[in-house]
Design a protein around this motif. Structure first.
Motif, short mmCIF file in Angstrom:
data_model
loop_
_atom_site.label_atom_id
_atom_site.label_comp_id
_atom_site.label_asym_id
_atom_site.label_seq_id
_atom_site.Cartn_x
_atom_site.Cartn_y
_atom_site.Cartn_z
N VAL A 112 33.48 -23.23 40.68
CA VAL A 112 34.05 -22.01 40.11
C VAL A 112 33.71 -20.76 40.92
O VAL A 112 34.29 -19.70 40.71
N TRP A 113 32.78 -20.89 41.86
CA TRP A 113 32.30 -19.71 42.58
C TRP A 113 32.15 -19.97 44.06
O TRP A 113 31.74 -21.04 44.49
N THR A 114 32.50 -18.94 44.87
CA THR A 114 32.21 -18.97 46.30
C THR A 114 31.90 -17.56 46.78
O THR A 114 32.52 -16.59 46.33
N ASP A 115 30.93 -17.45 47.67
CA ASP A 115 30.60 -16.14 48.25
C ASP A 115 31.12 -16.01 49.68
O ASP A 115 30.78 -15.09 50.41
N ALA A 116 31.99 -16.95 50.08
CA ALA A 116 32.48 -17.02 51.46
C ALA A 116 33.35 -15.84 51.87
O ALA A 116 33.57 -15.61 53.06
N TYR A 117 33.86 -15.10 50.91
CA TYR A 117 34.80 -14.02 51.22
C TYR A 117 34.21 -12.63 51.01
O TYR A 117 34.88 -11.62 51.21
N LEU A 118 32.96 -12.58 50.61
CA LEU A 118 32.32 -11.30 50.30
C LEU A 118 32.10 -10.44 51.55
O LEU A 118 31.79 -10.96 52.62
N PRO A 119 32.22 -9.12 51.39
CA PRO A 119 31.82 -8.21 52.49
C PRO A 119 30.31 -8.33 52.69
O PRO A 119 29.61 -8.94 51.87
N SER A 120 29.81 -7.73 53.75
CA SER A 120 28.37 -7.80 54.03
C SER A 120 27.58 -7.10 52.92
O SER A 120 28.12 -6.27 52.18
N ALA A 121 26.31 -7.41 52.83
CA ALA A 121 25.45 -6.79 51.82
C ALA A 121 25.43 -5.28 51.98
O ALA A 121 25.40 -4.54 50.99
N ALA A 122 25.43 -4.82 53.23
CA ALA A 122 25.41 -3.37 53.47
C ALA A 122 26.69 -2.71 52.96
O ALA A 122 26.64 -1.64 52.35
N GLU A 123 27.84 -3.37 53.17
CA GLU A 123 29.10 -2.83 52.68
C GLU A 123 29.16 -2.82 51.15
O GLU A 123 29.79 -1.96 50.55
N ARG A 124 28.46 -3.77 50.54
CA ARG A 124 28.49 -3.90 49.08
C ARG A 124 27.42 -3.07 48.38
O ARG A 124 27.29 -3.14 47.15
N PRO A 181 42.93 -16.47 53.73
CA PRO A 181 41.49 -16.17 53.62
C PRO A 181 41.14 -14.76 54.10
O PRO A 181 40.32 -14.09 53.49
N GLU A 182 41.80 -14.31 55.18
CA GLU A 182 41.48 -12.97 55.70
C GLU A 182 41.98 -11.88 54.76
O GLU A 182 41.38 -10.82 54.64
N ALA A 183 43.09 -12.15 54.06
CA ALA A 183 43.63 -11.17 53.09
C ALA A 183 42.67 -11.02 51.92
O ALA A 183 42.48 -9.92 51.39
N VAL A 184 42.05 -12.12 51.49
CA VAL A 184 41.09 -12.06 50.39
C VAL A 184 39.87 -11.25 50.82
O VAL A 184 39.37 -10.41 50.07
N LYS A 185 39.39 -11.49 52.02
CA LYS A 185 38.26 -10.71 52.54
C LYS A 185 38.61 -9.23 52.61
O LYS A 185 37.81 -8.36 52.25
N ALA A 186 39.82 -8.94 53.06
CA ALA A 186 40.29 -7.56 53.17
C ALA A 186 40.39 -6.92 51.79
O ALA A 186 40.02 -5.75 51.60
N PHE A 187 40.88 -7.68 50.82
CA PHE A 187 40.99 -7.17 49.44
C PHE A 187 39.62 -6.76 48.92
O PHE A 187 39.45 -5.68 48.35
N LEU A 188 38.61 -7.62 49.12
CA LEU A 188 37.28 -7.33 48.60
C LEU A 188 36.63 -6.15 49.31
O LEU A 188 35.89 -5.38 48.70
N ARG A 189 36.92 -5.99 50.59
CA ARG A 189 36.41 -4.80 51.31
C ARG A 189 37.00 -3.53 50.72
O ARG A 189 36.29 -2.56 50.44
N ALA A 190 38.31 -3.53 50.55
CA ALA A 190 39.01 -2.36 50.02
C ALA A 190 38.58 -2.08 48.58
O ALA A 190 38.37 -0.94 48.18
N PHE A 191 38.46 -3.14 47.79
CA PHE A 191 38.05 -2.99 46.40
C PHE A 191 36.66 -2.36 46.32
O PHE A 191 36.41 -1.47 45.49
N THR A 192 35.75 -2.81 47.17
CA THR A 192 34.38 -2.27 47.16
C THR A 192 34.39 -0.77 47.45
O THR A 192 33.63 -0.01 46.83
N LYS A 193 35.24 -0.35 48.37
CA LYS A 193 35.35 1.10 48.65
C LYS A 193 35.83 1.83 47.40
O LYS A 193 35.37 2.93 47.09
#
Length: 345
Positions: A325-337, A233-245
């Motif tokens: 089919v959907w979850t927002d549990a791994y998304l970065p914060s709204a500010a980061e996005r 789960p933490e790797a998925v969160k990390a992926f989405l943070r990096a992807f957003t950047k």
């Protein structure tokens, strides 16, 4: 003396045994499957690789080209890939047609807030509005997102019966130019550029984007396998943070972003793919809907409506369960996005 030496060697070996796994554990490997070839939009995922954003999050991400959203979904479901990029409708269809399948992928971040599906025709055909499509010959590959969602478009715009012709993707625009068919469905940014490559001027093409004609389907999302989500789960969160950047970097400098695509496929046309990337961003990522909902997120009501529409249009075995089919549990914060701060006004 010999005994002391042996003890020291044994201690050193023991330390090395513990050290090796520690080094390996520093980076989580992630195999990522794109929906299509290395074209402009692939920069969204190749930029964070090239810029080291994934590495900074202790991820070892490999990105492979794909051959359609359906393939991306099934490869993630099979465990061949951990994560991927696929059309949400294709994911919904897989869920509803394979209700008992294990390891069904889940969408964890919306990227194309609006589907890029569109109807394209040549102006000389006389087609100007959706109503003009009644009785016409339309063409697209059977798996094309626009073709599969056609019943939703037709219902929203009261289009009567049409005759469909199936073909392989490379023939779609060619058949339109030849006059074998009256119109096609496809991703707007792909089909328009393909028509131009066949000698058609942009001003001679009529484009009817699904979102502008009452079809508010979501487009492509980042997906992850059920097992990978549970184990990492933490790797998925990390992926989405990096992807957003990486998305922010891509928006700020599309030309530089295309260099990362060129590094993967040296034969691409830089100017063409830069244009394709910008069209993708404008049509699907930097849209009013995306601004209202927030990049990466979805509206529950809109998601539920889409689930119902896909169930009907795709004639699925079971009804689509939007919550599955959907979850927002791994998304970065709204500010980061908030990618819109870096977008040119």
């Amino acid at each position: 003396m010999a005994l002391t030496k042996r003890r020291l060697l044994a201690a050193a070996a023991s330390l090395m045994a513990f050290a090796v796994p520690a080094v390996q554990a520093q980076e989580t490997p992630i195999k990522f499957q794109l929906d299509w070839r290395f074209e402009g939009p692939a920069a969204l995922f190749l930029v964070p690789v090239a810029k080291g954003h994934f590495k900074a999050e202790k991820l070892d991400v490999t990105v492979d080209a794909g051959n359609g959203s359906g393939g991306a979904v099934t490869r993630v479901a099979s465990g061949t890939y951990d994560m991927g990029f696929a059309d949400l409708a294709a994911l919904m269809e897989f869920h509803a047609n394979n209700p008992t399948a294990p390891n069904k992928p889940v969408a964890v971040m919306m990227v194309y807030n609006n589907t890029p599906a569109a109807v394209l025709a040549l102006k000389k055909s006389g087609i100007k509005t959706p109503a003009d499509l009644t009785g016409k010959k339309l063409g697209a590959p059977v798996f094309d997102a626009g073709r599969k969602a056609w019943p939703i478009f037709a219902k929203a715009n009261k289009v009567g019966n049409v005759a469909w012709t199936a073909m392989d993707p490379p023939l779609r625009e060619t058949m339109l130019v030849r006059g074998d068919i009256d119109a096609i469905t496809g991703f707007s940014f792909t089909s328009l550029l393909n028509l131009e490559a066949r000698g058609v001027k942009a001003e001679d093409v009529v484009i009817l984007p699904y979102p502008q004609y009452g079809v508010k389907l979501y487009g492509n999302a980042v997906i992850a396998s059920e097992s990978f989500l549970k184990k990492n789960p933490e790797a998925v969160k990390a992926f989405l943070r990096a992807f957003t950047k990486g998305v922010k970097d891509t928006i700020q400098d599309p030309k530089a972003a295309i260099a990362t695509v060129k590094a993967r496929d040296g034969i691409i046309n830089d100017a063409l793919e830069t244009r394709r990337l910008q069209m993708t961003l404008d049509a699907t990522v930097l849209t009013p809907d995306a601004r209202a909902e927030g990049f990466g997120a979805v509206s529950p009501g809109r998601l539920s409506l889409m689930a119902s529409q896909v169930s009907d249009a795709f004639d699925t075995k079971a009804r689509v369960n939007a919550a599955a089919v959907w979850t927002d549990a791994y998304l970065p914060s709204a500010a980061e996005r908030d990618i819109f701060k870096v977008a040119k006004k």
